[in-house]
Enzyme design. Structure first.
Site, PDB file in Angstrom:
ATOM      1  N   MET A  36      95.098  47.642  35.065  1.00 50.00           N
ATOM      2  CA  MET A  36      95.236  46.254  35.519  1.00 50.00           C
ATOM      3  C   MET A  36      95.865  46.218  36.918  1.00 50.00           C
ATOM      4  SD  MET A  36      95.952  43.972  32.196  1.00 50.00           S
ATOM      5  CE  MET A  36      97.668  44.340  32.000  1.00 50.00           C
ATOM      6  N   GLY A  42     101.960  56.945  36.518  1.00 54.50           N
ATOM      7  CA  GLY A  42     101.412  56.989  35.160  1.00 54.50           C
ATOM      8  C   GLY A  42      99.885  56.921  35.230  1.00 54.50           C
ATOM      9  N   HIS A  43      99.387  55.957  36.014  1.00 56.04           N
ATOM     10  CA  HIS A  43      97.930  55.842  36.189  1.00 56.04           C
ATOM     11  C   HIS A  43      97.370  57.123  36.827  1.00 56.04           C
ATOM     12  CE1 HIS A  43      99.038  51.351  36.592  1.00 56.04           C
ATOM     13  NE2 HIS A  43      98.390  51.446  35.454  1.00 56.04           N
ATOM     14  N   GLN A  67      94.084  38.963  27.603  1.00 61.04           N
ATOM     15  CA  GLN A  67      95.054  39.714  26.812  1.00 61.04           C
ATOM     16  C   GLN A  67      96.488  39.272  27.065  1.00 61.04           C
ATOM     17  OE1 GLN A  67      93.845  43.554  28.700  1.00 61.04           O
ATOM     18  NE2 GLN A  67      96.020  44.018  28.639  1.00 61.04           N
ATOM     19  N   GLY A 154      97.026  55.939  28.217  1.00 61.25           N
ATOM     20  CA  GLY A 154      98.391  56.451  28.142  1.00 61.25           C
ATOM     21  C   GLY A 154      99.053  56.236  26.783  1.00 61.25           C
ATOM     22  N   ASP A 157     101.459  53.107  25.940  1.00 63.45           N
ATOM     23  CA  ASP A 157     100.985  51.953  25.168  1.00 63.45           C
ATOM     24  C   ASP A 157     100.333  52.495  23.896  1.00 63.45           C
ATOM     25  OD1 ASP A 157     101.352  49.707  27.306  1.00 63.45           O
ATOM     26  OD2 ASP A 157     100.428  51.377  28.342  1.00 63.45           O
ATOM     27  N   LEU A 190     107.205  54.740  33.239  1.00 64.63           N
ATOM     28  CA  LEU A 190     106.661  53.979  34.374  1.00 64.63           C
ATOM     29  C   LEU A 190     105.774  52.858  33.852  1.00 64.63           C
ATOM     30  CD1 LEU A 190     105.699  56.768  36.942  1.00 64.63           C
ATOM     31  CD2 LEU A 190     107.836  55.491  36.738  1.00 64.63           C
ATOM     32  N   SER A 192     103.739  49.022  35.505  1.00 67.17           N
ATOM     33  CA  SER A 192     103.539  48.140  36.662  1.00 67.17           C
ATOM     34  C   SER A 192     104.616  47.063  36.703  1.00 67.17           C
ATOM     35  CB  SER A 192     102.167  47.475  36.585  1.00 67.17           C
ATOM     36  OG  SER A 192     101.166  48.449  36.457  1.00 67.17           O
TER      37      SER A 192
HETATM   38  P1  AMP Z   1      97.901  49.161  32.651  1.00 71.60           P
HETATM   39  O1  AMP Z   1      97.474  49.081  34.094  1.00 71.60           O
HETATM   40  O2  AMP Z   1      99.348  48.902  32.447  1.00 71.60           O
HETATM   41  O3  AMP Z   1      97.001  48.361  31.754  1.00 71.60           O
HETATM   42  O4  AMP Z   1      97.696  50.680  32.221  1.00 71.60           O
HETATM   43  C1  AMP Z   1      96.468  51.331  32.368  1.00 71.60           C
HETATM   44  C2  AMP Z   1      96.531  52.633  31.628  1.00 71.60           C
HETATM   45  O5  AMP Z   1      97.592  53.433  32.150  1.00 71.60           O
HETATM   46  C3  AMP Z   1      96.816  52.468  30.118  1.00 71.60           C
HETATM   47  O6  AMP Z   1      96.029  53.394  29.395  1.00 71.60           O
HETATM   48  C4  AMP Z   1      98.287  52.796  30.023  1.00 71.60           C
HETATM   49  O7  AMP Z   1      98.671  53.283  28.758  1.00 71.60           O
HETATM   50  C5  AMP Z   1      98.413  53.879  31.081  1.00 71.60           C
HETATM   51  N1  AMP Z   1      99.809  53.983  31.514  1.00 71.60           N
HETATM   52  C6  AMP Z   1     100.620  52.986  31.916  1.00 71.60           C
HETATM   53  N2  AMP Z   1     101.857  53.455  32.164  1.00 71.60           N
HETATM   54  C7  AMP Z   1     101.832  54.786  31.894  1.00 71.60           C
HETATM   55  C8  AMP Z   1     102.808  55.831  31.938  1.00 71.60           C
HETATM   56  N3  AMP Z   1     104.075  55.609  32.301  1.00 71.60           N
HETATM   57  N4  AMP Z   1     102.432  57.080  31.570  1.00 71.60           N
HETATM   58  C9  AMP Z   1     101.141  57.328  31.181  1.00 71.60           C
HETATM   59  N5  AMP Z   1     100.183  56.383  31.120  1.00 71.60           N
HETATM   60  C10 AMP Z   1     100.517  55.123  31.464  1.00 71.60           C
END
Ligand code: AMP
Length: 281
Positions: A36, A42-43, A67, A154, A157, A190, A192
């Site tokens: 997102m 992390g990404h 969501q 990740g 989540d 980590l 966002s």
């Molecule tokens: P998001 O942009 O928050 O929807 O996350 C996109 C993807 O990055 C999802 O699969 C998350 O689980 C993963 N993600 C977010 N934060 C982390 C992190 N600290 N370590 C590993 N994966 C992460």
């Protein structure tokens, strides 16, 4: 404009579905990293894994309104596409970035019929009504459009990973690959949303993480883990002045309550200054 041209040299930006279909047609070993935005390390760890396991890597940035169960959360969600693109390009590991508009995703989607089973309405599903229905809906559409071989997600989540894997692997030949949680120097996962936290709160989150690691260790010799965790939850709320949604030990394979540390995760969600954090240990 210059930054966009510069980025285009190595990393193709797909602004709509027509350009997506055209660009992806020749490739059949695609790794997909859905995000997102608010790109962080992390990404990037997901992208690294995709680069290792797949020929081409596509990252999507789509802030999926469906969501968000809380309008304020959606409004304040960090967004900075320009910065995200600069970071993604620097990795030299991303072949495509898909930046769909709302209509690219939902144009052909009649009202979503996705519902959760009663036994899945636990943890975040209990506290964020409609959240995972929105996640499954968008992941279903993205998978249908992109047809990736592998999707990288990740463990941070964990419940999302669990539900998406269960849902998509039944329906598509796509494999969901779980990736470890990346943490900062204080061990805070980590996210966002972390940019919305003051430094002092990030420091506090680090202390809470260490406390949670201890709590998990201590469940080992407790007769009634359930009661122990209720007490610990209250204590944490008082000591750190936070509101905790849940603190639960569950089996990592099926997310059922467990009394054993082995194969378990301690799941937590709490509010630090109105920002909701989740973690699992
Ligand atoms: P998001 O942009 O928050 O929807 O996350 C996109 C993807 O990055 C999802 O699969 C998350 O689980 C993963 N993600 C977010 N934060 C982390 C992190 N600290 N370590 C590993 N994966 C992460």
């Amino acid at each position: 404009m210059f930054y966009l041209l510069n980025i285009l040299i190595q990393m193709k930006i797909l602004l709509n579905n027509t350009s997506l279909f055209k660009s992806l047609r020749p490739f059949n070993d695609l790794g997909f990293v859905p995000t997102m935005g608010g790109i962080h390390k992390g990404h990037l760890s997901l992208i690294n894994k995709s680069k290792k396991l797949c020929k081409k890597t596509i990252v999507s940035i789509f802030l999926n309104p469906k969501q968000f169960n809380n309008k304020k959360d959606l409004k304040s969600y960090p967004r900075n596409i320009k910065n995200d693109l600069i970071i993604l390009k620097k990795t030299k590991k991303v072949d495509f970035v898909y930046l769909p508009k709302f209509k690219d995703i939902y144009k052909n989607n009649k009202e979503s019929k996705i519902t959760l089973n009663k036994k899945d309405k636990i943890l975040c599903a209990k506290f964020r009504k409609g959240h995972f229905e929105g996640v499954l809906d968008v992941m279903n559409i993205l998978t249908k459009i992109i047809k990736p071989n592998k999707i990288f997600m990740g463990e941070k989540d964990f419940q999302q990973l669990y539900l998406v894997k269960k849902f998509l692997e039944k329906k598509y030949p796509t494999k969901i690959i779980a990736c470890k949680t990346i943490r900062d120097k204080n061990k805070v996962a980590l996210s966002s949303r972390n940019v919305l936290l003051k430094k002092s709160n990030l420091y506090k989150a680090g202390k809470i993480y260490k406390k949670l690691v201890n709590i998990k260790k201590n469940t080992n010799n407790k007769k009634n883990i359930f009661n122990f965790l209720i007490k610990q939850k209250k204590q944490l709320e008082i000591n750190y002045k936070i509101k905790i949604d849940y603190l639960e030990l569950r089996n990592k394979k099926n997310l059922k309550y467990t009394k054993k540390i082995i194969n378990s995760r301690l799941f937590v969600s709490y509010y630090l200054n109105k920002i909701r954090l989740i973690d699992n240990i």
